[in-house]
Design an enzyme around this catalytic site. Structure first.
Site, PDB file in Angstrom:
ATOM      1  N   GLU A 270      43.784  16.518  38.596  1.00  0.00           N
ATOM      2  CA  GLU A 270      42.119  16.967  38.756  1.00  0.00           C
ATOM      3  C   GLU A 270      41.510  16.389  37.593  1.00  0.00           C
ATOM      4  O   GLU A 270      40.459  16.048  37.724  1.00  0.00           O
ATOM      5  CB  GLU A 270      42.197  18.478  38.489  1.00  0.00           C
ATOM      6  CG  GLU A 270      42.665  19.318  39.940  1.00  0.00           C
ATOM      7  CD  GLU A 270      41.617  18.847  40.950  1.00  0.00           C
ATOM      8  OE1 GLU A 270      40.699  18.928  40.985  1.00  0.00           O
ATOM      9  OE2 GLU A 270      42.478  18.645  42.232  1.00  0.00           O
TER      10      GLU A 270
ATOM     11  N   SER B 295      45.894  81.886  61.372  1.00  0.00           N
ATOM     12  CA  SER B 295      46.621  82.851  60.546  1.00  0.00           C
ATOM     13  C   SER B 295      47.159  82.406  59.290  1.00  0.00           C
ATOM     14  O   SER B 295      47.526  83.110  58.320  1.00  0.00           O
ATOM     15  CB  SER B 295      47.881  83.619  61.429  1.00  0.00           C
ATOM     16  OG  SER B 295      47.274  84.313  62.497  1.00  0.00           O
TER      17      SER B 295
END
Length: 853
Positions: A91, A493
């Site tokens: 690069e 319940s």
């Protein structure tokens, strides 16, 4: 003549100088104009990139990770030289000598563009300029952005070292496949840490910044290989590798995870499940989406991986057993085209493309398969991840006889006799190996399907609130909806213990006599007639029996006597509801809540009445290792840091948790629920340690529950369709959920143990006849004797009290006789020889009640 020539040259020179002056002035003016109002490069010194948040088990094993940008930050000193050299060579070969921009490179790029007529538009940005573009500017291709980039690059070169700039670049840059930075990319493409990369692998990573999407190692293999070789050549030209190394690495194949050369990093992790996804949901709310997905959090989960697997297994087996009992074949609904079935490569690729919501891969022992051939009786299948053998893999005829296929008109066809009655060639199916021969080879495969019925299971430490296991459905991949935390269901319940706790704190005792007789309540919606599950009435009955046998009528009378405002206050104090509607039907659990809230409330009974806050997370640390959340800050250990602690003495642990209810009341509720397990609706529980719990079955069996606990762990199970409808005859909390609890807890107690429940100080023991409530002498023995632990004065307040709640009395009804149960059902033998229990149908007046059992 000479004078004229010199004069002309002087004029030309003057014009050139003047032109250069004005060009320089113009350029200077442009740079001055654009240099104002630029972003401050100083923020780079406080660079905090988005990084992966990771979840670890208590043993420190990575179990999941979340990220918007998959990045693992690595300091520059920990990045291998070959990686740094590869990126610099590819690069910006002059990176270490330029001042932020490369004038020589810019001229070379301009020359190449002019020479090629604009076809060769190579970039001339330095690494420093790319850092400016990525961090401080947008990515637009404009002259304005380029000028700003140059200005900022020259400034940052004076403020930061070259190594710091390179560190920013290598950790920020996008390298494809949702990988940001070199460390994440090395894991994505090679499943390796940076230190394990070869020269050619480092070169491939350095090739990616130019065009990561176009250098895919599978789709664009040749282009990717050539670009990698270019980077290798640049490494050689810059003196970082030898010519022999270059030629050797260039000759190697470009191997990658994407080509199947390496396992994916995700394969090393367990499949994502309901537990870690619920952590994601909760912490995203607490810390915000951006911080959770990009803050680099380290999260220590409370999960016990062994118990999590056991919870999944127990619930999956129960859901599948129920689903197969319905005898309806649905399959996956996915079919592979015939032209892809001719060769293994074709159908394997097609199977791999089948989405997990249609064919989940997270059910242990299950495989995704495709039907390749049908014979008179059997079906030959190809199985994902399983090699073919000489005989092939087969589903025999006797494996399909349990099911019927739904026809086009919606009706069910006849019971299957051969594989072709359920499947066709090309059908994608789920299978499980059910038999093996002596060498371990599979002999027979069995068809499976994801159940339509849903359910959930959660286990929690009763003292700390640490959630040890959470299974929010049959399969997370099939449905991410977490039924443990997101599903609002009627507890039925399962809610009754809170009514009874309110009664015990209001002057009742476990042996207080409550009338079990018919009730009629005139409501704006019509006449409400709640009934017991047995459709029987038992007259005056001790309160203990009311809970053990889950009597609806007794519960309603108790709630009416105590007051629904008091019951609602208890439910809200325990965190079951917020708020609770003060309607009598809600005393039977008709108001909806979540399992996560309900199990937390049960934990408060189990630990002696102290508040616990449920948590999936022990600790959260930020990216710098600072603890930003820790669970249970109310518990301290004053002696833990004392080096002079006397021999044989353990450190003191002090808890400042709120006492939600009286400790004696909590123990009385434990005792009542122990009775429900020993001789009530939860008798299917069979553990080697003391256990208490309560079942729950709503009207028409739309929801069935069991929540139970030992001295250390509380666990809850529920089953029901996501769109509530009846589960059918024989579906109760005791028949569907108790087996799940039992299977899970048999493994849990091996590691977590269990002891007799702790008796709090301040009370006394008294013996009673548990059938009549009659007080007995201390030396009384027998099955009818029940020892109760009472608060001072509790017995006197309830002495001779008969509670009717203000409704009509029922003294003429018989007592609940010794050995009698509340189950009023008929057992029949089906055509397949199985025993089925058929309960009596509920009446119109009973349908508005929340719970039967």
């Amino acid at each position: 003549m000479i004078r004229f020539i010199l004069s002309s040259l002087g004029g030309v020179f003057s014009w050139i100088v003047t032109a250069l002056f004005f060009v320089a002035l113009t350029i200077g003016g442009i740079f001055y104009m654009y240099s104002r109002n630029l972003p401050s490069h100083e923020q780079l010194a406080q660079y905090t990139p988005k990084t992966i948040s990771r979840i670890y088990s208590g043993e420190g094993r990575l179990i999941d990770e979340f990220a918007q940008e998959r990045r693992i930050f690595v300091p520059i000193q920990d990045i291998p030289d070959i990686v740094k050299e590869a990126f610099v060579s590819a690069e910006d070969q002059n990176f270490y000598i330029h001042k932020g921009y490369d004038a020589q490179g810019m001229v070379a790029a301009l020359y190449a563009a002019v020479k090629s007529g604009g076809r060769d538009m190579r970039g001339a940005s330095t690494i420093t300029q790319q850092v400016m573009k990525n961090f401080l500017l947008d990515g637009s291709r404009s002259a304005e952005r380029k000028i700003k980039e140059l200005i900022l690059a020259s400034r940052v070169e004076q403020a930061l070292s070259k190594d710091r700039i390179l560190e920013l670049y290598l950790n920020e840059i996008f390298l494809g496949q949702n990988s940001y930075g070199v460390a994440a990319a090395a894991q994505t493409y090679f499943n390796k840490p940076l230190t394990a990369l070869t020269i050619s692998e480092a070169a491939y990573l350095a090739a990616l910044p130019k065009k990561p999407a176009e250098l895919h190692p599978v789709r664009n293999y040749e282009e990717a290989r050539l670009r990698r070789n270019y980077v290798l050549r640049r490494l050689f030209e810059d003196g970082h590798i030898t010519k022999a190394q270059m030629e050797t690495e260039q000759a190697t194949e470009l191997r990658s995870v994407q080509r199947g050369d390496y396992e994916t990093f995700r394969q090393a992790l367990p499949p994502r499940d309901y537990f870690t996804d619920e952590i994601r949901r909760q912490l995203s709310k607490s810390f915000g989406q951006d911080e959770f997905f990009g803050g680099g959090l380290t999260i220590r989960a409370t999960v016990d991986p062994k118990l999590q697997r056991q919870a999944a297994k127990a619930l999956q087996e129960a859901l599948e057993k129920y689903d197969r009992g319905q005898g309806v074949w649905r399959g996956t609904g996915v079919r592979i085209a015939a032209d892809k079935l001719g060769d293994a490569a074709g159908w394997r690729a097609a199977l791999a493309a089948v989405p997990t919501d249609k064919a989940p891969r997270d059910v242990e022992g299950w495989h995704v398969a495709v039907v390749l051939e049908l014979t008179d009786k059997e079906a030959r299948i190809g199985i994902e991840g399983v090699d073919e053998d000489a005989d092939g893999h087969w589903i025999p005829a006797n494996d399909v006889t349990w099911a019927r296929k739904r026809l086009a008109d919606g009706k069910l066809g006849p019971r299957a006799k051969r594989a072709s009655d359920l499947v066709d060639v090309g059908d994608v199916v789920l299978v499980r190996a059910v038999t093996k021969d002596e060498d371990g080879s599979f002999l027979r495969w069995s068809l499976r399907q994801v159940p339509v019925v849903g359910g959930a299971f959660v286990a929690m430490d009763v003292h700390t609130g640490r959630v040890l296991a959470m299974q929010g459905g049959f399969s997370y991949q099939a449905s991410v909806f977490n039924r443990a935390t997101q599903a609002m269901r009627q507890p039925g319940s399962n809610f009754k213990p809170f009514v009874y706790a309110a009664a015990l704190d209001s002057g009742f005792s476990p042996e207080t006599i409550v009338v079990d007789a018919p009730i009629e309540v005139d409501t704006p919606q019509g006449l409400w007639r709640p009934k017991n599950a047995s459709n029987k009435y038992y007259g005056p009955t001790p309160l203990r029996t009311g809970l053990e046998q889950s009597r609806n009528l007794m519960t309603v009378r108790i709630a009416q006597e105590v007051g629904m405002d008091v019951v609602a206050g208890y439910a809200e104090r325990f965190g079951v509801y917020d708020p609770m509607g003060q309607f009598l039907a809600n005393s039977l659990g008709s108001q909806e809540t979540t399992m996560y809230k309900l199990i937390s409330a049960y934990a408060m009974f189990a630990n002696g009445g102290q508040r616990v806050e449920p948590t999936l997370v022990d600790r959260v640390q930020d990216r710098w290792g600072r603890t930003i959340y820790r669970h249970d800050a109310t518990t301290t250990c004053p002696d833990c840091g004392n080096p002079d602690l006397s021999a044989g003495l353990g450190p003191r642990v002090r808890s400042d948790r709120e006492q939600v209810i009286n400790a004696i009341t909590a123990y009385q509720m434990i005792s009542l629920m122990e009775g429900a397990v020993k001789r009530g609706t939860g008798t299917g529980v069979n553990l080697p340690v003391p256990v208490a719990g309560k079942t729950g079955t709503t009207n028409d069996a739309k929801d069935v529950w069991f929540t139970g606990f030992t001295s250390n762990i509380v666990a809850s199970c529920y089953m029901g369709y996501d769109q509530p409808r009846t589960l059918g005859p024989g579906a109760y909390g005791g028949t569907l959920c108790v087996p799940v609890f039992n299977e899970f807890m048999q493994e849990a107690v091996k590691d977590y143990g269990g002891a007799a429940f702790k008796v709090p100080p301040g009370g006394y023991w008294q013996k009673y006849n548990r059938f009549t409530g009659e007080k007995l002498p201390d030396d009384a023995t027998g099955d009818f004797v029940q020892a109760e632990y009472l608060r001072e004065g509790q017995e006197m307040r309830s002495l001779g009290q008969i509670v009717d709640g203000g409704f009509a009395m029922g003294e003429n009804l018989p007592l609940f006789a010794q050995g009698e149960t509340d189950t009023d059902t008929t057992a029949v033998t089906t055509s397949t020889g199985e025993q089925r229990v058929i309960p009596k149908k509920a009446t119109f007046g009973s349908l508005s009640a929340g719970g039967l059992y």
